[in-house]
Scaffold this motif. Structure first.
Motif, PDB file in Angstrom:
ATOM      1  N   ASP A   1       3.464  -5.534 -10.346  1.00  0.00           N
ATOM      2  CA  ASP A   1       3.049  -6.123  -9.069  1.00  0.00           C
ATOM      3  C   ASP A   1       3.568  -7.551  -8.929  1.00  0.00           C
ATOM      4  O   ASP A   1       3.652  -8.283  -9.898  1.00  0.00           O
ATOM      5  CB  ASP A   1       1.522  -6.154  -8.957  1.00  0.00           C
ATOM      6  CG  ASP A   1       0.951  -4.834  -8.470  1.00  0.00           C
ATOM      7  OD1 ASP A   1       1.736  -3.890  -8.303  1.00  0.00           O
ATOM      8  OD2 ASP A   1      -0.271  -4.763  -8.269  1.00  0.00           O
TER       9      ASP A   1
ATOM     10  N   GLY B   1       6.706   1.063   2.361  1.00  0.00           N
ATOM     11  CA  GLY B   1       5.570   1.302   1.469  1.00  0.00           C
ATOM     12  C   GLY B   1       6.001   1.187   0.018  1.00  0.00           C
ATOM     13  O   GLY B   1       7.198   1.187  -0.295  1.00  0.00           O
TER      14      GLY B   1
ATOM     15  N   ARG C   1     -13.752   3.388  -3.567  1.00  0.00           N
ATOM     16  CA  ARG C   1     -12.484   3.261  -4.254  1.00  0.00           C
ATOM     17  C   ARG C   1     -12.653   3.575  -5.747  1.00  0.00           C
ATOM     18  O   ARG C   1     -11.800   4.213  -6.362  1.00  0.00           O
ATOM     19  CB  ARG C   1     -11.955   1.842  -4.062  1.00  0.00           C
ATOM     20  CG  ARG C   1     -10.467   1.766  -4.334  1.00  0.00           C
ATOM     21  CD  ARG C   1      -9.918   0.419  -3.974  1.00  0.00           C
ATOM     22  NE  ARG C   1      -8.565   0.278  -4.506  1.00  0.00           N
ATOM     23  CZ  ARG C   1      -7.970  -0.886  -4.682  1.00  0.00           C
ATOM     24  NH1 ARG C   1      -8.581  -1.993  -4.368  1.00  0.00           N
ATOM     25  NH2 ARG C   1      -6.747  -0.934  -5.157  1.00  0.00           N
TER      26      ARG C   1
ATOM     27  N   LYS D   1       5.363  -7.168  -0.522  1.00  0.00           N
ATOM     28  CA  LYS D   1       5.311  -7.243   0.928  1.00  0.00           C
ATOM     29  C   LYS D   1       4.538  -8.506   1.299  1.00  0.00           C
ATOM     30  O   LYS D   1       3.363  -8.638   0.991  1.00  0.00           O
ATOM     31  CB  LYS D   1       4.617  -6.013   1.503  1.00  0.00           C
ATOM     32  CG  LYS D   1       4.631  -6.008   3.001  1.00  0.00           C
ATOM     33  CD  LYS D   1       3.720  -4.946   3.544  1.00  0.00           C
ATOM     34  CE  LYS D   1       3.510  -5.158   5.017  1.00  0.00           C
ATOM     35  NZ  LYS D   1       2.309  -4.465   5.462  1.00  0.00           N
TER      36      LYS D   1
HETATM   37  N1  LIG Z   1       7.079  -2.413  -1.301  1.00  0.00           N
HETATM   38  C1  LIG Z   1       5.847  -2.634  -0.881  1.00  0.00           C
HETATM   39  N2  LIG Z   1       5.018  -3.283  -1.666  1.00  0.00           N
HETATM   40  C2  LIG Z   1       3.773  -3.502  -1.230  1.00  0.00           C
HETATM   41  C3  LIG Z   1       3.307  -3.056   0.026  1.00  0.00           C
HETATM   42  N3  LIG Z   1       2.005  -3.409   0.147  1.00  0.00           N
HETATM   43  C4  LIG Z   1       1.704  -4.068  -0.989  1.00  0.00           C
HETATM   44  N4  LIG Z   1       2.766  -4.120  -1.817  1.00  0.00           N
HETATM   45  C5  LIG Z   1       2.889  -4.735  -3.153  1.00  0.00           C
HETATM   46  O1  LIG Z   1       2.260  -3.887  -4.088  1.00  0.00           O
HETATM   47  C6  LIG Z   1       1.621  -4.674  -5.054  1.00  0.00           C
HETATM   48  C7  LIG Z   1       0.163  -4.318  -5.115  1.00  0.00           C
HETATM   49  O2  LIG Z   1      -0.439  -4.620  -3.874  1.00  0.00           O
HETATM   50  P1  LIG Z   1      -1.888  -5.252  -3.774  1.00  0.00           P
HETATM   51  O3  LIG Z   1      -2.120  -5.601  -2.364  1.00  0.00           O
HETATM   52  O4  LIG Z   1      -2.027  -6.344  -4.770  1.00  0.00           O
HETATM   53  O5  LIG Z   1      -2.792  -3.992  -4.157  1.00  0.00           O
HETATM   54  P2  LIG Z   1      -3.683  -3.787  -5.438  1.00  0.00           P
HETATM   55  O6  LIG Z   1      -3.161  -4.595  -6.590  1.00  0.00           O
HETATM   56  O7  LIG Z   1      -3.809  -2.333  -5.628  1.00  0.00           O
HETATM   57  O8  LIG Z   1      -5.064  -4.324  -4.946  1.00  0.00           O
HETATM   58  P3  LIG Z   1      -5.813  -5.715  -5.265  1.00  0.00           P
HETATM   59  O9  LIG Z   1      -6.678  -5.450  -6.452  1.00  0.00           O
HETATM   60  O10 LIG Z   1      -6.599  -5.988  -4.039  1.00  0.00           O
HETATM   61  O11 LIG Z   1      -4.777  -6.764  -5.524  1.00  0.00           O
HETATM   62  C8  LIG Z   1       1.905  -6.127  -4.708  1.00  0.00           C
HETATM   63  O12 LIG Z   1       2.997  -6.558  -5.467  1.00  0.00           O
HETATM   64  C9  LIG Z   1       2.242  -6.065  -3.228  1.00  0.00           C
HETATM   65  O13 LIG Z   1       3.126  -7.071  -2.842  1.00  0.00           O
HETATM   66  C10 LIG Z   1       4.235  -2.347   0.862  1.00  0.00           C
HETATM   67  O14 LIG Z   1       3.944  -1.916   1.976  1.00  0.00           O
HETATM   68  N5  LIG Z   1       5.479  -2.160   0.350  1.00  0.00           N
END
Ligand SMILES: Nc1nc2c(ncn2[C@@H]2O[C@H](COP(=O)(O)OP(=O)(O)OP(=O)(O)O)[C@@H](O)[C@H]2O)c(=O)[nH]1
Ligand SMILES: [Mg+2]
Lengths: 240, 137
Positions: free
Chosen positions: A91, A67, A131, A15
Protein backbone atom coordinates in the motif's frame (compact mmCIF):
# COMPACT_ATOMS: atom_id res chain seq x y z
CA UNK A 1 16.84 -16.32 0.71
CA UNK A 2 15.65 -17.67 -2.66
CA UNK A 3 15.85 -14.26 -4.34
CA UNK A 4 18.04 -11.23 -3.89
CA UNK A 5 16.32 -7.92 -3.32
CA UNK A 6 17.44 -6.46 -6.63
CA UNK A 7 15.19 -9.03 -8.31
CA UNK A 8 12.19 -7.62 -6.48
CA UNK A 9 9.73 -5.18 -8.01
CA UNK A 10 7.65 -3.38 -5.40
CA UNK A 11 4.34 -2.20 -6.81
CA UNK A 12 2.39 0.40 -4.91
CA UNK A 13 -1.14 1.16 -6.11
CA UNK A 14 -2.05 4.74 -5.31
CA UNK A 15 -5.11 6.82 -5.80
CA UNK A 16 -4.85 10.42 -4.66
CA UNK A 17 -2.17 9.78 -2.07
CA UNK A 18 -0.10 12.95 -2.54
CA UNK A 19 -0.01 13.46 1.22
CA UNK A 20 1.76 10.18 1.98
CA UNK A 21 3.15 8.56 -1.14
CA UNK A 22 6.41 10.50 -1.06
CA UNK A 23 7.24 9.39 2.46
CA UNK A 24 6.19 5.82 1.79
CA UNK A 25 8.42 5.59 -1.28
CA UNK A 26 11.30 7.16 0.62
CA UNK A 27 10.87 4.68 3.46
CA UNK A 28 10.70 1.69 1.13
CA UNK A 29 13.79 2.82 -0.74
CA UNK A 30 15.56 3.41 2.53
CA UNK A 31 14.74 -0.01 3.98
CA UNK A 32 15.12 -1.89 0.67
CA UNK A 33 17.65 0.11 -1.34
CA UNK A 34 18.23 -2.65 -3.93
CA UNK A 35 14.57 -3.16 -4.81
CA UNK A 36 12.83 -1.39 -7.69
CA UNK A 37 9.85 0.69 -6.60
CA UNK A 38 6.97 1.25 -8.99
CA UNK A 39 4.07 3.49 -8.03
CA UNK A 40 0.94 3.07 -10.13
CA UNK A 41 -1.08 6.23 -9.91
CA UNK A 42 -4.60 5.20 -10.77
CA UNK A 43 -6.41 8.12 -12.29
CA UNK A 44 -5.21 10.34 -9.47
CA UNK A 45 -6.38 13.94 -9.67
CA UNK A 46 -3.73 15.23 -7.30
CA UNK A 47 0.07 15.28 -7.46
CA UNK A 48 0.56 11.64 -6.48
CA UNK A 49 2.66 10.81 -9.55
CA UNK A 50 4.88 13.85 -9.15
CA UNK A 51 5.49 13.20 -5.45
CA UNK A 52 6.31 9.56 -6.10
CA UNK A 53 8.71 10.47 -8.90
CA UNK A 54 10.45 13.07 -6.77
CA UNK A 55 10.88 10.45 -4.05
CA UNK A 56 12.67 8.28 -6.59
CA UNK A 57 10.04 5.78 -7.64
CA UNK A 58 9.29 4.64 -11.17
CA UNK A 59 5.79 5.79 -11.93
CA UNK A 60 3.05 4.55 -14.22
CA UNK A 61 0.11 6.87 -14.59
CA UNK A 62 -3.21 5.33 -15.56
CA UNK A 63 -5.29 7.94 -17.36
CA UNK A 64 -8.54 6.57 -15.89
CA UNK A 65 -9.28 4.95 -12.56
CA UNK A 66 -9.24 1.17 -12.86
CA UNK A 67 -9.37 0.22 -9.20
CA UNK A 68 -6.72 -1.62 -7.22
CA UNK A 69 -7.11 -4.79 -9.30
CA UNK A 70 -6.78 -2.84 -12.53
CA UNK A 71 -3.63 -1.17 -11.32
CA UNK A 72 -2.20 -4.46 -10.09
CA UNK A 73 -2.65 -6.25 -13.41
CA UNK A 74 -0.55 -3.50 -14.91
CA UNK A 75 1.96 -4.14 -12.13
CA UNK A 76 2.09 -7.83 -13.05
CA UNK A 77 2.49 -6.94 -16.71
CA UNK A 78 5.30 -4.55 -15.89
CA UNK A 79 7.07 -7.18 -13.79
CA UNK A 80 6.70 -9.68 -16.62
CA UNK A 81 7.82 -7.19 -19.27
CA UNK A 82 10.96 -6.28 -17.36
CA UNK A 83 11.75 -9.79 -16.21
CA UNK A 84 11.37 -9.35 -12.46
CA UNK A 85 10.98 -12.80 -10.87
CA UNK A 86 9.32 -11.35 -7.77
CA UNK A 87 6.61 -8.75 -7.42
CA UNK A 88 5.49 -7.40 -4.07
CA UNK A 89 2.31 -5.38 -3.71
CA UNK A 90 2.43 -2.78 -0.96
CA UNK A 91 0.00 0.00 0.00
CA UNK A 92 1.14 3.52 -0.72
CA UNK A 93 -0.40 4.95 2.44
CA UNK A 94 2.40 3.67 4.66
CA UNK A 95 0.35 1.00 6.41
CA UNK A 96 2.59 -1.85 5.35
CA UNK A 97 6.01 -2.07 6.90
CA UNK A 98 8.65 -2.53 4.17
CA UNK A 99 10.80 -4.33 6.72
CA UNK A 100 8.44 -7.30 6.25
CA UNK A 101 9.25 -7.61 2.54
CA UNK A 102 12.32 -9.86 2.92
CA UNK A 103 10.29 -12.16 5.17
CA UNK A 104 7.54 -12.40 2.56
CA UNK A 105 9.99 -12.94 -0.29
CA UNK A 106 11.72 -15.71 1.70
CA UNK A 107 8.48 -17.64 1.80
CA UNK A 108 8.47 -17.81 -2.00
CA UNK A 109 10.82 -20.79 -2.02
CA UNK A 110 7.90 -22.93 -0.88
CA UNK A 111 4.89 -21.02 -2.22
CA UNK A 112 3.92 -18.90 -5.22
CA UNK A 113 2.16 -16.19 -3.24
CA UNK A 114 2.98 -15.01 0.27
CA UNK A 115 0.36 -12.87 1.99
CA UNK A 116 1.17 -10.40 4.75
CA UNK A 117 -1.65 -11.16 7.14
CA UNK A 118 -2.94 -8.69 9.65
CA UNK A 119 -4.95 -10.73 12.08
CA UNK A 120 -2.43 -13.45 12.71
CA UNK A 121 -1.54 -12.29 16.19
CA UNK A 122 0.96 -9.53 15.51
CA UNK A 123 0.07 -5.86 15.81
CA UNK A 124 -3.20 -4.33 16.79
CA UNK A 125 -4.78 -3.19 13.57
CA UNK A 126 -8.53 -3.59 13.98
CA UNK A 127 -11.61 -3.34 11.87
CA UNK A 128 -15.09 -3.45 13.31
CA UNK A 129 -18.68 -4.28 12.47
CA UNK A 130 -19.75 -5.70 9.13
CA UNK A 131 -16.30 -5.34 7.64
CA UNK A 132 -14.82 -7.55 10.37
CA UNK A 133 -17.55 -10.19 10.07
CA UNK A 134 -17.09 -10.22 6.33
CA UNK A 135 -13.33 -10.61 6.63
CA UNK A 136 -13.69 -13.46 9.12
CA UNK A 137 -16.20 -15.37 7.04
CA UNK A 138 -14.17 -14.82 3.89
CA UNK A 139 -11.03 -16.12 5.55
CA UNK A 140 -12.76 -19.25 6.75
CA UNK A 141 -14.30 -19.98 3.37
CA UNK A 142 -11.15 -19.28 1.41
CA UNK A 143 -8.96 -21.26 3.80
CA UNK A 144 -11.23 -24.23 3.19
CA UNK A 145 -11.27 -23.65 -0.56
CA UNK A 146 -7.50 -23.31 -0.92
CA UNK A 147 -6.58 -25.84 1.74
CA UNK A 148 -4.22 -23.36 3.43
CA UNK A 149 -4.91 -21.46 6.61
CA UNK A 150 -5.33 -17.84 5.55
CA UNK A 151 -6.37 -15.35 8.20
CA UNK A 152 -6.41 -12.20 6.09
CA UNK A 153 -7.77 -12.75 2.62
CA UNK A 154 -8.29 -9.06 1.88
CA UNK A 155 -4.72 -8.05 2.59
CA UNK A 156 -3.06 -5.80 0.00
CA UNK A 157 0.42 -6.86 1.09
CA UNK A 158 1.50 -9.82 -1.04
CA UNK A 159 4.61 -11.23 -2.66
CA UNK A 160 4.35 -13.15 -5.96
CA UNK A 161 6.85 -15.35 -7.75
CA UNK A 162 7.19 -15.64 -11.51
CA UNK A 163 4.56 -18.38 -11.79
CA UNK A 164 2.03 -16.15 -10.06
CA UNK A 165 3.14 -13.17 -12.14
CA UNK A 166 2.57 -14.95 -15.43
CA UNK A 167 -0.83 -16.20 -14.30
CA UNK A 168 -2.05 -12.85 -12.99
CA UNK A 169 -0.68 -10.72 -15.82
CA UNK A 170 -3.45 -12.14 -18.03
CA UNK A 171 -6.17 -12.67 -15.49
CA UNK A 172 -6.43 -10.26 -12.63
CA UNK A 173 -9.91 -8.96 -11.88
CA UNK A 174 -10.57 -5.23 -11.78
CA UNK A 175 -13.82 -5.59 -9.88
CA UNK A 176 -14.16 -4.23 -6.37
CA UNK A 177 -12.47 -6.76 -4.05
CA UNK A 178 -11.46 -8.75 -7.11
CA UNK A 179 -7.81 -8.05 -6.38
CA UNK A 180 -8.07 -9.96 -3.13
CA UNK A 181 -10.85 -12.52 -2.97
CA UNK A 182 -11.28 -13.47 -6.59
CA UNK A 183 -7.53 -13.31 -7.14
CA UNK A 184 -7.14 -16.01 -4.49
CA UNK A 185 -9.66 -18.22 -6.19
CA UNK A 186 -8.12 -17.63 -9.63
CA UNK A 187 -4.69 -18.40 -8.23
CA UNK A 188 -5.88 -21.53 -6.52
CA UNK A 189 -7.53 -22.73 -9.72
CA UNK A 190 -4.36 -21.92 -11.63
CA UNK A 191 -2.43 -24.19 -9.29
CA UNK A 192 -0.70 -21.53 -7.19
CA UNK A 193 0.38 -22.29 -3.64
CA UNK A 194 -0.40 -19.69 -0.99
CA UNK A 195 1.14 -19.03 2.35
CA UNK A 196 1.03 -16.23 4.87
CA UNK A 197 3.24 -14.26 7.20
CA UNK A 198 1.96 -12.44 10.27
CA UNK A 199 2.63 -8.73 9.87
CA UNK A 200 1.88 -5.65 11.84
CA UNK A 201 -0.39 -3.12 10.19
CA UNK A 202 0.19 0.52 10.96
CA UNK A 203 -2.27 3.37 10.94
CA UNK A 204 -2.41 5.13 7.60
CA UNK A 205 0.17 7.93 7.68
CA UNK A 206 -2.15 10.60 6.26
CA UNK A 207 -4.53 11.30 3.40
CA UNK A 208 -7.97 9.79 3.21
CA UNK A 209 -8.94 6.12 3.47
CA UNK A 210 -10.97 4.84 0.58
CA UNK A 211 -13.26 3.10 3.08
CA UNK A 212 -16.02 4.88 4.93
CA UNK A 213 -19.01 3.72 6.99
CA UNK A 214 -21.31 3.30 4.01
CA UNK A 215 -18.67 1.55 1.97
CA UNK A 216 -17.91 -0.81 4.85
CA UNK A 217 -21.53 -1.86 5.02
CA UNK A 218 -21.73 -2.49 1.31
CA UNK A 219 -18.49 -4.43 1.67
CA UNK A 220 -20.25 -7.33 3.34
CA UNK A 221 -22.66 -7.98 0.51
CA UNK A 222 -20.22 -7.35 -2.28
CA UNK A 223 -17.56 -9.49 -0.68
CA UNK A 224 -19.84 -12.47 -0.69
CA UNK A 225 -21.14 -11.79 -4.16
CA UNK A 226 -17.51 -11.68 -5.29
CA UNK A 227 -16.68 -14.89 -3.47
CA UNK A 228 -19.74 -16.74 -4.71
CA UNK A 229 -19.15 -15.69 -8.30
CA UNK A 230 -15.47 -16.54 -8.14
CA UNK A 231 -16.24 -20.00 -6.82
CA UNK A 232 -18.91 -20.92 -9.35
CA UNK A 233 -17.25 -19.31 -12.38
CA UNK A 234 -15.83 -21.96 -14.70
CA UNK A 235 -12.10 -22.03 -14.12
CA UNK A 236 -9.74 -20.44 -16.60
CA UNK A 237 -7.76 -22.92 -18.64
CA UNK A 238 -4.46 -22.67 -16.85
CA UNK A 239 -2.48 -25.72 -17.67
CA UNK A 240 0.91 -24.12 -17.35
CA UNK B 1 -61.37 -4.53 -39.10
CA UNK B 2 -63.45 -6.28 -36.48
CA UNK B 3 -64.60 -3.51 -34.21
CA UNK B 4 -61.33 -1.69 -33.81
CA UNK B 5 -61.91 2.06 -34.25
CA UNK B 6 -60.17 3.50 -37.26
CA UNK B 7 -58.33 6.05 -35.16
CA UNK B 8 -56.57 3.44 -33.03
CA UNK B 9 -55.82 1.37 -36.14
CA UNK B 10 -54.08 4.33 -37.69
CA UNK B 11 -52.41 5.21 -34.43
CA UNK B 12 -50.80 1.80 -33.97
CA UNK B 13 -49.51 1.76 -37.55
CA UNK B 14 -48.11 5.26 -37.10
CA UNK B 15 -46.34 4.22 -33.89
CA UNK B 16 -44.74 1.20 -35.56
CA UNK B 17 -43.69 3.26 -38.57
CA UNK B 18 -42.19 5.86 -36.27
CA UNK B 19 -40.08 3.22 -34.49
CA UNK B 20 -38.83 1.87 -37.80
CA UNK B 21 -38.20 5.33 -39.20
CA UNK B 22 -36.13 6.37 -36.20
CA UNK B 23 -34.05 3.19 -36.26
CA UNK B 24 -33.50 3.33 -40.01
CA UNK B 25 -32.58 6.99 -39.94
CA UNK B 26 -29.99 6.37 -37.23
CA UNK B 27 -28.69 3.41 -39.20
CA UNK B 28 -28.35 5.46 -42.38
CA UNK B 29 -26.63 8.27 -40.52
CA UNK B 30 -24.28 5.70 -39.01
CA UNK B 31 -25.27 6.75 -35.53
CA UNK B 32 -26.23 3.14 -34.88
CA UNK B 33 -24.38 0.03 -35.93
CA UNK B 34 -26.27 -2.88 -37.47
CA UNK B 35 -25.78 -5.29 -34.62
CA UNK B 36 -27.13 -2.78 -32.13
CA UNK B 37 -30.03 -1.94 -34.37
CA UNK B 38 -31.11 -5.55 -34.78
CA UNK B 39 -33.38 -5.77 -31.76
CA UNK B 40 -35.01 -2.41 -32.44
CA UNK B 41 -35.65 -3.45 -36.03
CA UNK B 42 -37.25 -6.68 -34.83
CA UNK B 43 -39.50 -4.75 -32.47
CA UNK B 44 -40.43 -2.29 -35.22
CA UNK B 45 -41.27 -4.97 -37.78
CA UNK B 46 -43.31 -7.04 -35.32
CA UNK B 47 -45.20 -3.91 -34.22
CA UNK B 48 -45.89 -2.99 -37.84
CA UNK B 49 -47.24 -6.44 -38.68
CA UNK B 50 -49.44 -6.47 -35.58
CA UNK B 51 -50.67 -2.97 -36.37
CA UNK B 52 -51.56 -3.60 -40.01
CA UNK B 53 -52.98 -7.08 -39.47
CA UNK B 54 -54.53 -7.20 -36.00
CA UNK B 55 -55.89 -10.66 -36.94
CA UNK B 56 -52.36 -12.06 -36.97
CA UNK B 57 -51.95 -10.92 -33.38
CA UNK B 58 -55.35 -12.24 -32.32
CA UNK B 59 -54.81 -15.61 -33.98
CA UNK B 60 -51.34 -16.04 -32.57
CA UNK B 61 -52.62 -15.21 -29.09
CA UNK B 62 -55.46 -17.66 -29.49
CA UNK B 63 -53.11 -20.35 -30.71
CA UNK B 64 -50.92 -19.88 -27.67
CA UNK B 65 -53.93 -19.93 -25.38
CA UNK B 66 -53.51 -16.29 -24.39
CA UNK B 67 -56.85 -14.66 -23.61
CA UNK B 68 -56.01 -11.06 -24.31
CA UNK B 69 -53.98 -10.41 -27.48
CA UNK B 70 -52.52 -7.32 -25.83
CA UNK B 71 -50.83 -9.59 -23.26
CA UNK B 72 -48.90 -11.16 -26.11
CA UNK B 73 -47.74 -7.72 -27.20
CA UNK B 74 -46.46 -6.95 -23.71
CA UNK B 75 -44.91 -10.37 -23.34
CA UNK B 76 -42.97 -10.22 -26.59
CA UNK B 77 -42.05 -6.60 -25.94
CA UNK B 78 -40.61 -7.38 -22.53
CA UNK B 79 -38.66 -10.38 -23.79
CA UNK B 80 -37.08 -8.45 -26.64
CA UNK B 81 -36.23 -5.49 -24.39
CA UNK B 82 -34.74 -7.86 -21.87
CA UNK B 83 -32.49 -9.55 -24.39
CA UNK B 84 -31.44 -6.21 -25.84
CA UNK B 85 -30.52 -4.85 -22.45
CA UNK B 86 -28.58 -7.93 -21.37
CA UNK B 87 -26.72 -7.77 -24.65
CA UNK B 88 -25.85 -4.16 -23.99
CA UNK B 89 -24.53 -5.01 -20.52
CA UNK B 90 -22.35 -7.71 -22.02
CA UNK B 91 -20.97 -5.30 -24.60
CA UNK B 92 -20.35 -2.75 -21.88
CA UNK B 93 -18.24 -5.30 -20.04
CA UNK B 94 -16.37 -5.95 -23.24
CA UNK B 95 -15.75 -2.24 -23.73
CA UNK B 96 -14.56 -1.88 -20.15
CA UNK B 97 -11.97 -4.55 -20.75
CA UNK B 98 -10.84 -2.77 -23.89
CA UNK B 99 -10.62 0.56 -22.09
CA UNK B 100 -8.63 -1.15 -19.34
CA UNK B 101 -6.12 -2.53 -21.80
CA UNK B 102 -5.79 0.83 -23.55
CA UNK B 103 -5.23 2.58 -20.23
CA UNK B 104 -2.49 0.08 -19.39
CA UNK B 105 -0.79 0.58 -22.75
CA UNK B 106 -1.10 4.32 -22.38
CA UNK B 107 0.58 4.25 -18.96
CA UNK B 108 3.42 2.05 -20.21
CA UNK B 109 4.01 4.21 -23.28
CA UNK B 110 3.83 7.40 -21.28
CA UNK B 111 6.57 6.10 -18.99
CA UNK B 112 8.75 5.01 -21.89
CA UNK B 113 8.40 8.40 -23.49
CA UNK B 114 9.20 10.20 -20.26
CA UNK B 115 12.24 8.01 -19.68
CA UNK B 116 13.41 8.64 -23.23
CA UNK B 117 13.00 12.37 -22.87
CA UNK B 118 15.06 12.32 -19.73
CA UNK B 119 17.73 9.99 -21.04
CA UNK B 120 20.94 11.99 -21.54
CA UNK B 121 21.56 10.84 -25.12
CA UNK B 122 18.16 12.04 -26.25
CA UNK B 123 18.66 15.63 -25.14
CA UNK B 124 22.07 16.07 -26.67
CA UNK B 125 22.43 14.09 -29.86
CA UNK B 126 26.14 14.80 -30.36
CA UNK B 127 26.84 13.06 -27.08
CA UNK B 128 24.86 9.97 -28.03
CA UNK B 129 27.83 7.64 -28.19
CA UNK B 130 28.90 8.39 -24.65
CA UNK B 131 25.77 7.38 -22.78
CA UNK B 132 23.55 5.36 -25.07
CA UNK B 133 23.79 2.24 -22.90
CA UNK B 134 21.35 3.93 -20.54
CA UNK B 135 18.22 2.86 -22.31
CA UNK B 136 17.00 -0.45 -20.92
CA UNK B 137 14.54 0.62 -18.22
N1 LIG C 1 -4.88 1.67 -7.98
C1 LIG C 1 -5.74 2.05 -7.06
N2 LIG C 1 -5.35 2.09 -5.81
C2 LIG C 1 -6.24 2.48 -4.88
C3 LIG C 1 -7.57 2.83 -5.19
N3 LIG C 1 -8.20 3.14 -4.03
C4 LIG C 1 -7.27 3.00 -3.06
N4 LIG C 1 -6.09 2.60 -3.58
C5 LIG C 1 -4.82 2.32 -2.89
O1 LIG C 1 -4.92 1.07 -2.26
C6 LIG C 1 -4.23 1.12 -1.04
C7 LIG C 1 -5.16 0.74 0.08
O2 LIG C 1 -6.21 1.69 0.16
P1 LIG C 1 -6.78 2.21 1.54
O3 LIG C 1 -7.71 3.31 1.25
O4 LIG C 1 -5.65 2.51 2.46
O5 LIG C 1 -7.60 0.94 2.02
P2 LIG C 1 -7.31 -0.01 3.25
O6 LIG C 1 -5.85 -0.01 3.59
O7 LIG C 1 -7.93 -1.30 2.93
O8 LIG C 1 -8.15 0.66 4.37
P3 LIG C 1 -7.69 1.58 5.61
O9 LIG C 1 -7.48 0.64 6.75
O10 LIG C 1 -8.84 2.49 5.84
O11 LIG C 1 -6.45 2.32 5.22
C8 LIG C 1 -3.63 2.51 -0.92
O12 LIG C 1 -2.30 2.45 -1.36
C9 LIG C 1 -4.49 3.33 -1.86
O13 LIG C 1 -3.80 4.41 -2.41
C10 LIG C 1 -7.97 2.78 -6.56
O14 LIG C 1 -9.10 3.07 -6.95
N5 LIG C 1 -7.02 2.37 -7.45
MG1 LIG D 1 -4.77 1.64 3.89
Amino acid sequence: MPYSLDQVLIVMPAKNEEAVVGNTVAEVKNVLPEATVLVISDGSTDRTAERARTAGADVLELPINLGVGGAMRLGFRYAHLHGFPVMVQLDSDGQHNPANVPGLVNLLDAANVAIGARFAGVGEYKVRGPRMWAMRALSTTLSLATGTRLTDTTSGFKAHDSTAISLYKDDFPAEYLGDTIEALVIGHRGGLKFTQLAVEMRERAGGVPSQNAWKSTKYLGRAFAALGLALIRPGAKNSR
Amino acid sequence: MNGMPLISYIFSIAAAVLVLAVVLTLLLKKRLRERHALWWLIIGVLALIAAIFPRVLENTAQMLGILLPISLVFFVGIIVLFIASVQHSAELTDLEEKARTLAEQHALLEKRLRDLEHAPFYKDEDDAGASSDDCDQ
